[in-house]
Write an enzyme that holds these catalytic residues in place. Structure first.
Site, PDB file in Angstrom:
ATOM      1  N   HIS A   7       2.033  29.972  -7.757  1.00  0.00           N
ATOM      2  CA  HIS A   7       2.135  28.895  -6.765  1.00  0.00           C
ATOM      3  C   HIS A   7       0.909  27.998  -6.798  1.00  0.00           C
ATOM      4  CE1 HIS A   7       0.150  32.198  -4.444  1.00  0.00           C
ATOM      5  NE2 HIS A   7      -0.574  31.215  -3.933  1.00  0.00           N
ATOM      6  N   HIS A  79      -5.756  25.825  -3.761  1.00  0.00           N
ATOM      7  CA  HIS A  79      -5.930  26.727  -4.914  1.00  0.00           C
ATOM      8  C   HIS A  79      -4.671  26.774  -5.766  1.00  0.00           C
ATOM      9  CE1 HIS A  79      -4.288  29.662  -1.866  1.00  0.00           C
ATOM     10  NE2 HIS A  79      -3.666  30.155  -2.917  1.00  0.00           N
ATOM     11  N   GLU A 130      -6.570  31.846  -7.849  1.00  0.00           N
ATOM     12  CA  GLU A 130      -6.087  33.143  -7.376  1.00  0.00           C
ATOM     13  C   GLU A 130      -5.350  33.843  -8.506  1.00  0.00           C
ATOM     14  OE1 GLU A 130      -3.135  32.739  -4.251  1.00  0.00           O
ATOM     15  OE2 GLU A 130      -3.339  34.826  -3.623  1.00  0.00           O
TER      16      GLU A 130
HETATM   17 CO    CO Z   1      -2.166  31.688  -2.693  1.00  0.00          CO
END
Ligand code: CO
Length: 134
Positions: A7, A79, A130
């Site tokens: 994502h 992010h 991430e």
């Molecule tokens: Co995230």
């Protein structure tokens, strides 16, 4: 090491407004807003055919994204998240190469109920990165 883009997260001041823009203007499929007090955020996922967009709205007094949203009142990319098969192996390999892992360096359970780690933006092109074990 990294696999699919899981994502892209966009931090917003008003998650209902953000959700309405993606649902009504862009015609995307969105999940209900879910408060995650342990992470200091409320989360919505936009489900696209090939990946997801994660909306984050600050929750509570000490939200880790409060300052970011203050600096980006219209919202902003916060992010990106890539999938890895083995988060411990990925972490150890990255640390051996000098990359900085945020926090205590141990994976936490993220918004999808899976182990995640964050890498220092200064080591990855100015982008908070991430990793999620899938
Ligand atoms: Co995230």
């Amino acid at each position: 090491m990294i696999g699919r883009l899981n994502h892209v997260a966009i931090a917003v001041k008003d998650i209902a407004k953000a959700t309405a823009i993606y649902r009504d203007t862009l015609g995307a499929k969105v999940t209900p807003a879910t408060p995650q007090p342990e992470h200091g955020v409320t989360v919505v996922f936009v489900e696209l055919p090939n990946t997801k967009i994660e909306f984050l709205e600050p929750l509570g007094e000490n939200s880790p994204i409060a300052k970011f949203v203050e600096k980006n009142p219209d919202g902003g990319i916060h992010h990106v998240c890539y999938e890895v098969d083995d988060i411990i192996a990925a972490r150890d390999q990255l640390k051996a190469q000098g990359a900085r892992v945020l926090g205590d360096g141990n994976p936490k359970i993220g918004a999808h109920g899976k182990p995640v780690l964050f890498l220092h933006p200064k080591d990855f092109l100015g982008t908070l990165t991430e990793l999620e074990q899938v």
